[in-house]
Design a protein around this motif. Sequence first.
Motif, PDB file in Angstrom:
ATOM      1  N   ASN A 110       0.852  -1.433   0.065  1.00  0.00           N
ATOM      2  CA  ASN A 110       0.034  -0.115   0.027  1.00  0.00           C
ATOM      3  C   ASN A 110       0.925   1.277   0.082  1.00  0.00           C
ATOM      4  N   SER A 114       0.781   4.127  -2.894  1.00  0.00           N
ATOM      5  CA  SER A 114       0.635   5.515  -2.512  1.00  0.00           C
ATOM      6  C   SER A 114       1.516   6.526  -2.422  1.00  0.00           C
ATOM      7  N   VAL A 162      -5.611  -0.400  -2.866  1.00  0.00           N
ATOM      8  CA  VAL A 162      -5.031   0.650  -1.782  1.00  0.00           C
ATOM      9  C   VAL A 162      -5.906   1.356  -0.983  1.00  0.00           C
ATOM     10  N   TYR A 224      -2.191  -0.964   9.759  1.00  0.00           N
ATOM     11  CA  TYR A 224      -3.145   0.263   9.062  1.00  0.00           C
ATOM     12  C   TYR A 224      -3.656   1.225  10.477  1.00  0.00           C
TER      13      TYR A 224
END
Length: 225
Positions: A110, A114, A162, A224
Amino acid sequence: MNKIINVLIAEDEPLIIGLLKKIFMQLSDSNGDWKFKLHPTQNCDDALKKIDNAIIETPFDLALLDINLPPSKQNNVLCGEDLGIELRKYFPQVKIIIYTANNDNYRLNNILRSVNPDGFLIKSDIDYKGLMMAIHRVLTNPPYYSPSILNLIRQHITSDFVLDATDRVLLHELSKGTRTKDLPNFVNLSKGGVERRKRHLKEVFNIEGKGDKKLIQIAKDRGYV
């Protein structure tokens, strides 16, 4: 002629900040053309203030971002990844080094997609000399990836998703105990939109039919929140 290199450091551990200062001093001593102006910060809010000042004054040339940082209390910037996205928005030429202790492939992928960092390091892969070499390489001939990141890329471990800023804020608020009915106060979604987003996240993490507690747990496991 000396080049002044403006460096943003986003790191919440004072010992690491001290280590980075020492590294930049050695790099300056070994290369007479490099002079570093360091801007250390210890949380997302302070880093955002530095970014706002740099927009008006002198842009950043280099940024070192730890992923795990105290989140912003003012907006949706929750970690070093979000800071990297902000930096890319305002300073297209900035070189970004991200480092993290997290080694979950989904999370790392991710970040690669990103932010597309110029340097990406797993803390367990590097020591003092390795960190100095990584910074030198990013300044002279990027990119630089530590062994675990190279292995991730070689294995082509990618995903077709993502997590965006809305996803991360939603997960962050859920982890704090915010009730679903109150989530529209924090993300630009209706209550129905929040429910659809949660269902999508559960599909992404392959936990369809499970409750929010399981969603929060797997999001924590993968770094996350």
